[in-house]
Scaffold this motif. Structure first.
Motif, PDB file in Angstrom:
ATOM      1  N   ALA A 191       0.827  -1.210   0.000  1.00 36.14           N
ATOM      2  CA  ALA A 191       0.000   0.000   0.000  1.00 36.14           C
ATOM      3  C   ALA A 191       0.860   1.258   0.000  1.00 36.14           C
ATOM      4  CB  ALA A 191      -0.934  -0.004   1.202  1.00 36.14           C
ATOM      5  N   LEU A 192       1.999   1.187   0.682  1.00 40.03           N
ATOM      6  CA  LEU A 192       2.894   2.342   0.780  1.00 40.03           C
ATOM      7  C   LEU A 192       3.776   2.522  -0.449  1.00 40.03           C
ATOM      8  CD1 LEU A 192       4.101   1.869   4.467  1.00 40.03           C
ATOM      9  CD2 LEU A 192       2.600   3.696   3.642  1.00 40.03           C
ATOM     10  N   GLY A 193       3.830   1.505  -1.310  1.00 45.65           N
ATOM     11  CA  GLY A 193       4.731   1.566  -2.448  1.00 45.65           C
ATOM     12  C   GLY A 193       6.074   0.931  -2.177  1.00 45.65           C
ATOM     13  N   TYR A 194       6.148   0.083  -1.175  1.00 49.24           N
ATOM     14  CA  TYR A 194       7.347  -0.659  -0.780  1.00 49.24           C
ATOM     15  C   TYR A 194       8.557   0.253  -0.535  1.00 49.24           C
ATOM     16  CZ  TYR A 194       6.477  -5.573  -0.157  1.00 49.24           C
ATOM     17  OH  TYR A 194       6.082  -6.781   0.382  1.00 49.24           O
ATOM     18  N   PRO A 195       8.459   1.139   0.479  1.00 52.79           N
ATOM     19  CA  PRO A 195       9.645   1.925   0.864  1.00 52.79           C
ATOM     20  C   PRO A 195      10.720   1.017   1.449  1.00 52.79           C
ATOM     21  CG  PRO A 195       7.913   2.164   2.495  1.00 52.79           C
ATOM     22  CD  PRO A 195       7.316   1.404   1.351  1.00 52.79           C
ATOM     23  N   LYS A 196      11.956   1.426   1.310  1.00 51.14           N
ATOM     24  CA  LYS A 196      13.082   0.622   1.770  1.00 51.14           C
ATOM     25  C   LYS A 196      13.155   0.599   3.291  1.00 51.14           C
ATOM     26  CE  LYS A 196      18.104   0.237   1.164  1.00 51.14           C
ATOM     27  NZ  LYS A 196      19.299   0.866   0.544  1.00 51.14           N
ATOM     28  N   PRO A 197      13.301  -0.568   3.917  1.00 50.48           N
ATOM     29  CA  PRO A 197      13.476  -0.633   5.370  1.00 50.48           C
ATOM     30  C   PRO A 197      14.905  -0.243   5.743  1.00 50.48           C
ATOM     31  CG  PRO A 197      13.556  -2.840   4.437  1.00 50.48           C
ATOM     32  CD  PRO A 197      13.243  -1.911   3.296  1.00 50.48           C
ATOM     33  N   LEU A 198      15.037   0.461   6.863  1.00 53.77           N
ATOM     34  CA  LEU A 198      16.342   0.972   7.278  1.00 53.77           C
ATOM     35  C   LEU A 198      16.875   0.302   8.540  1.00 53.77           C
ATOM     36  CD1 LEU A 198      15.608   4.766   6.676  1.00 53.77           C
ATOM     37  CD2 LEU A 198      16.709   3.145   5.106  1.00 53.77           C
ATOM     38  N   THR A 199      16.029   0.192   9.568  1.00 52.86           N
ATOM     39  CA  THR A 199      16.453  -0.441  10.822  1.00 52.86           C
ATOM     40  C   THR A 199      15.298  -1.246  11.410  1.00 52.86           C
ATOM     41  OG1 THR A 199      15.784   1.400  12.271  1.00 52.86           O
ATOM     42  CG2 THR A 199      18.021   1.485  11.347  1.00 52.86           C
ATOM     43  N   VAL A 200      15.645  -2.203  12.270  1.00 50.67           N
ATOM     44  CA  VAL A 200      14.649  -3.028  12.955  1.00 50.67           C
ATOM     45  C   VAL A 200      15.094  -3.259  14.391  1.00 50.67           C
ATOM     46  CG1 VAL A 200      13.530  -5.287  13.077  1.00 50.67           C
ATOM     47  CG2 VAL A 200      13.933  -4.250  10.863  1.00 50.67           C
ATOM     48  N   SER A 201      14.146  -3.120  15.306  1.00 49.66           N
ATOM     49  CA  SER A 201      14.343  -3.539  16.691  1.00 49.66           C
ATOM     50  C   SER A 201      13.208  -4.499  17.016  1.00 49.66           C
ATOM     51  CB  SER A 201      14.326  -2.347  17.650  1.00 49.66           C
ATOM     52  OG  SER A 201      14.544  -2.777  18.981  1.00 49.66           O
ATOM     53  N   ALA A 202      13.537  -5.732  17.441  1.00 51.91           N
ATOM     54  CA  ALA A 202      12.485  -6.756  17.522  1.00 51.91           C
ATOM     55  C   ALA A 202      12.714  -7.743  18.658  1.00 51.91           C
ATOM     56  CB  ALA A 202      12.398  -7.511  16.198  1.00 51.91           C
ATOM     57  N   VAL A 203      11.630  -8.401  19.005  1.00 50.59           N
ATOM     58  CA  VAL A 203      11.678  -9.536  19.929  1.00 50.59           C
ATOM     59  C   VAL A 203      10.866 -10.671  19.321  1.00 50.59           C
ATOM     60  CG1 VAL A 203      11.978  -8.170  22.023  1.00 50.59           C
ATOM     61  CG2 VAL A 203       9.659  -8.686  21.209  1.00 50.59           C
ATOM     62  N   THR A 204      11.264 -11.907  19.599  1.00 55.29           N
ATOM     63  CA  THR A 204      10.488 -13.079  19.204  1.00 55.29           C
ATOM     64  C   THR A 204      10.467 -14.061  20.370  1.00 55.29           C
ATOM     65  OG1 THR A 204      12.402 -14.266  18.300  1.00 55.29           O
ATOM     66  CG2 THR A 204      11.158 -12.855  16.782  1.00 55.29           C
ATOM     67  N   SER A 205       9.504 -14.973  20.350  1.00 55.02           N
ATOM     68  CA  SER A 205       9.422 -16.005  21.384  1.00 55.02           C
ATOM     69  C   SER A 205       8.690 -17.210  20.822  1.00 55.02           C
ATOM     70  CB  SER A 205       8.702 -15.483  22.627  1.00 55.02           C
ATOM     71  OG  SER A 205       7.358 -15.135  22.322  1.00 55.02           O
ATOM     72  N   ASN A 206       8.743 -18.320  21.557  1.00 57.83           N
ATOM     73  CA  ASN A 206       7.994 -19.522  21.156  1.00 57.83           C
ATOM     74  C   ASN A 206       7.464 -20.258  22.388  1.00 57.83           C
ATOM     75  OD1 ASN A 206      10.393 -20.603  22.110  1.00 57.83           O
ATOM     76  ND2 ASN A 206      10.962 -21.590  20.194  1.00 57.83           N
ATOM     77  N   TYR A 207       6.835 -19.524  23.281  1.00 59.45           N
ATOM     78  CA  TYR A 207       6.307 -20.091  24.514  1.00 59.45           C
ATOM     79  C   TYR A 207       5.229 -21.142  24.269  1.00 59.45           C
ATOM     80  CZ  TYR A 207       8.701 -16.154  26.731  1.00 59.45           C
ATOM     81  OH  TYR A 207       9.648 -15.267  27.150  1.00 59.45           O
ATOM     82  N   ALA A 229       7.957  -5.935  16.307  1.00 60.40           N
ATOM     83  CA  ALA A 229       9.094  -5.167  15.808  1.00 60.40           C
ATOM     84  C   ALA A 229       8.737  -3.701  15.610  1.00 60.40           C
ATOM     85  CB  ALA A 229       9.589  -5.766  14.494  1.00 60.40           C
ATOM     86  N   PHE A 230       9.758  -2.854  15.778  1.00 61.48           N
ATOM     87  CA  PHE A 230       9.708  -1.428  15.485  1.00 61.48           C
ATOM     88  C   PHE A 230      10.643  -1.221  14.302  1.00 61.48           C
ATOM     89  CE2 PHE A 230      11.261   2.903  15.891  1.00 61.48           C
ATOM     90  CZ  PHE A 230      10.133   3.633  16.233  1.00 61.48           C
ATOM     91  N   ILE A 231      10.085  -0.760  13.183  1.00 63.74           N
ATOM     92  CA  ILE A 231      10.833  -0.701  11.929  1.00 63.74           C
ATOM     93  C   ILE A 231      10.830   0.732  11.392  1.00 63.74           C
ATOM     94  CG2 ILE A 231      10.979  -1.599   9.568  1.00 63.74           C
ATOM     95  CD1 ILE A 231       9.000  -3.897  10.849  1.00 63.74           C
ATOM     96  N   ARG A 232      12.013   1.225  11.060  1.00 67.64           N
ATOM     97  CA  ARG A 232      12.127   2.526  10.408  1.00 67.64           C
ATOM     98  C   ARG A 232      12.211   2.315   8.903  1.00 67.64           C
ATOM     99  NH1 ARG A 232      15.070   3.431  15.214  1.00 67.64           N
ATOM    100  NH2 ARG A 232      14.370   5.309  16.334  1.00 67.64           N
ATOM    101  N   LEU A 233      11.358   3.044   8.166  1.00 63.92           N
ATOM    102  CA  LEU A 233      11.323   2.934   6.713  1.00 63.92           C
ATOM    103  C   LEU A 233      11.801   4.230   6.076  1.00 63.92           C
ATOM    104  CD1 LEU A 233       7.758   1.365   6.272  1.00 63.92           C
ATOM    105  CD2 LEU A 233       9.935   0.135   6.343  1.00 63.92           C
ATOM    106  N   GLU A 234      12.270   4.119   4.852  1.00 65.29           N
ATOM    107  CA  GLU A 234      12.632   5.298   4.069  1.00 65.29           C
ATOM    108  C   GLU A 234      11.412   6.213   3.953  1.00 65.29           C
ATOM    109  OE1 GLU A 234      15.815   5.128   0.541  1.00 65.29           O
ATOM    110  OE2 GLU A 234      13.820   4.449  -0.031  1.00 65.29           O
ATOM    111  N   GLY A 235      11.646   7.511   3.897  1.00 66.11           N
ATOM    112  CA  GLY A 235      10.546   8.455   3.794  1.00 66.11           C
ATOM    113  C   GLY A 235      10.012   8.885   5.136  1.00 66.11           C
ATOM    114  N   ASP A 236      10.796   8.639   6.198  1.00 60.41           N
ATOM    115  CA  ASP A 236      10.408   9.038   7.550  1.00 60.41           C
ATOM    116  C   ASP A 236       9.089   8.395   7.972  1.00 60.41           C
ATOM    117  OD1 ASP A 236      10.878  10.372   9.944  1.00 60.41           O
ATOM    118  OD2 ASP A 236       9.756  12.155   9.333  1.00 60.41           O
ATOM    119  N   ILE A 237       8.975   7.098   7.703  1.00 60.51           N
ATOM    120  CA  ILE A 237       7.789   6.324   8.086  1.00 60.51           C
ATOM    121  C   ILE A 237       8.180   5.309   9.150  1.00 60.51           C
ATOM    122  CG2 ILE A 237       5.955   4.775   7.289  1.00 60.51           C
ATOM    123  CD1 ILE A 237       6.419   5.892   4.451  1.00 60.51           C
TER     124      ILE A 237
END
Length: 362
Positions: A191-207, A229-237
């Motif tokens: 929907a956004l036009g596939y902006p480039k991802p820049l950074t990711v901060s994430a957690v995962t689990s398998n409880y 996850a918290f993801i920073r995208l190109e275009g200040d998104i």
């Protein structure tokens, strides 16, 4: 324009059956061969699916020696990379099932092979063919929301953990991220036009997956069943993402697009089933929030009730792209960004801090 299209299918599991069913509905398409590494499985598939005259192979390279226009890659995730690259270099167009690959580097190599050979590499995201998904993209791209600065997406099943190859790290690469998370990401990113991802901060689990109370294959469960996850995208998104195969909750909420002029809220369909609540299907509701003459206004966008077979449309679009010599309907160059986010989520979770996303040139 080609009238007759010859197709091969690599892999003969459940998703291959859906591909075969779709191909058989398209006039002028012949399924020429099936390949599966398990002895006898390709032959059984041909018999079960009543595919007249098709050849069976255990080695997909034997299949690729045939005169084929296109190939569906329906293997476990770990084999997407090799099978797709081999098919592209053999001069075949490729429709590979999601996720694109197991690692970001594999995805890069697949895209490079497509560029080098001039053959298309399309990825299997059938939710894009839902008319309501099309409407969401049109709304986001219309400019009515203004500058989009925050997006939230994801979903969750109260109970919906698969087994077998889906939970083996060496075969799947990832769990809920690769299975259903990629759909959520594609819904938002497309929907956004596939902006480039820049950074990711994430957690995962398998409880849940590793607990025999919730999964009968708990002892061999090796992937994540939850991630955020918290993801920073190109275009200040900013993109907030969460996904779950199992949880003590009915839903992880709606998806949101926040813009400077309006906001869009989209819900997944939910009928009370513990498998509902993710973006691998249709749309529940679409609402736009905005101001008119100084007043808060909510506009409900009607959700179309339709009979579109999304999976068929995906396969048919691939066939028509071959016939008309046009680009991949869902180009791997786009989905590489999707793969990059999943790769970043797993890396960030493993080291416990934010990571940069660096994509090799292709």
């Amino acid at each position: 324009m080609k009238s007759s299209i010859r197709i091969g299918i690599i892999g003969s599991g459940g998703i291959a059956r859906a591909h075969a069913k779709a191909y058989k509905k398209i006039p002028g398409v012949e399924i020429v061969a099936i390949a599966d590494v398990v002895p006898g499985k390709a032959e059984q598939f041909i018999a079960d699916q009543e595919i007249q005259g098709a050849a069976a192979f255990e080695d997909h390279n034997r299949l690729l020696e045939l005169d084929l226009d296109g190939v569906s890659v329906c293997t476990p995730n770990v084999a997407h990379h090799r099978a797709s690259i081999d098919a592209l270099h053999a001069g075949k167009h490729v429709l590979v099932e999601k996720p694109l690959a197991v690692t970001l580097q594999q995805g890069v190599e697949m895209v490079q092979a497509s560029k080098q050979t001039g053959k298309m590499l399309s990825v299997g995201f059938q939710p894009r063919y839902d008319p309501n998904m099309v409407a969401i993209k049109e709304l986001v791209q219309s400019g009515k929301l203004g500058k989009i600065y925050y997006v939230e997406t994801g979903g969750g099943r109260r109970r919906g953990m698969p087994g077998g190859t889906f939970i083996k790290k060496e075969l799947a690469g990832a769990g809920a991220m690769a299975d259903i998370g990629c759909y959520s990401l594609d819904m938002a990113l497309n929907a956004l036009g596939y902006p480039k991802p820049l950074t990711v901060s994430a957690v995962t689990s398998n409880y849940f997956g590793t607990n025999p109370k919730y999964h009968k294959e708990a002892a061999s469960f090796e992937v994540e069943d939850f991630g955020a996850a918290f993801i920073r995208l190109e275009g200040d998104i900013t993109l907030q993402f969460k996904i779950s195969w199992a949880m003590h909750m009915d839903t992880l909420g709606a998806s949101y697009f926040l813009g400077t002029d309006a906001g869009l809220k989209v819900t997944a369909p939910y009928n009370g089933s513990p498998w509902n609540g993710v973006w691998d299907g249709g749309v529940g509701s679409i609402t736009m929030y905005h101001d008119e003459i100084g007043r808060h206004v909510e506009t409900n966008i009607p959700v179309l009730q339709h009979q579109v077979d999304r999976f068929f449309e995906k396969v048919n679009d691939f066939v028509q792209a071959i016939r008309e010599d046009r680009p991949a309907p869902i180009p791997a160059e786009q989905i590489l960004f999707n793969q990059a986010i999943i790769d970043g989520i797993l890396r960030s979770s493993e080291i416990g801090k934010e990571v940069d996303i660096i994509i090799s040139e292709f």
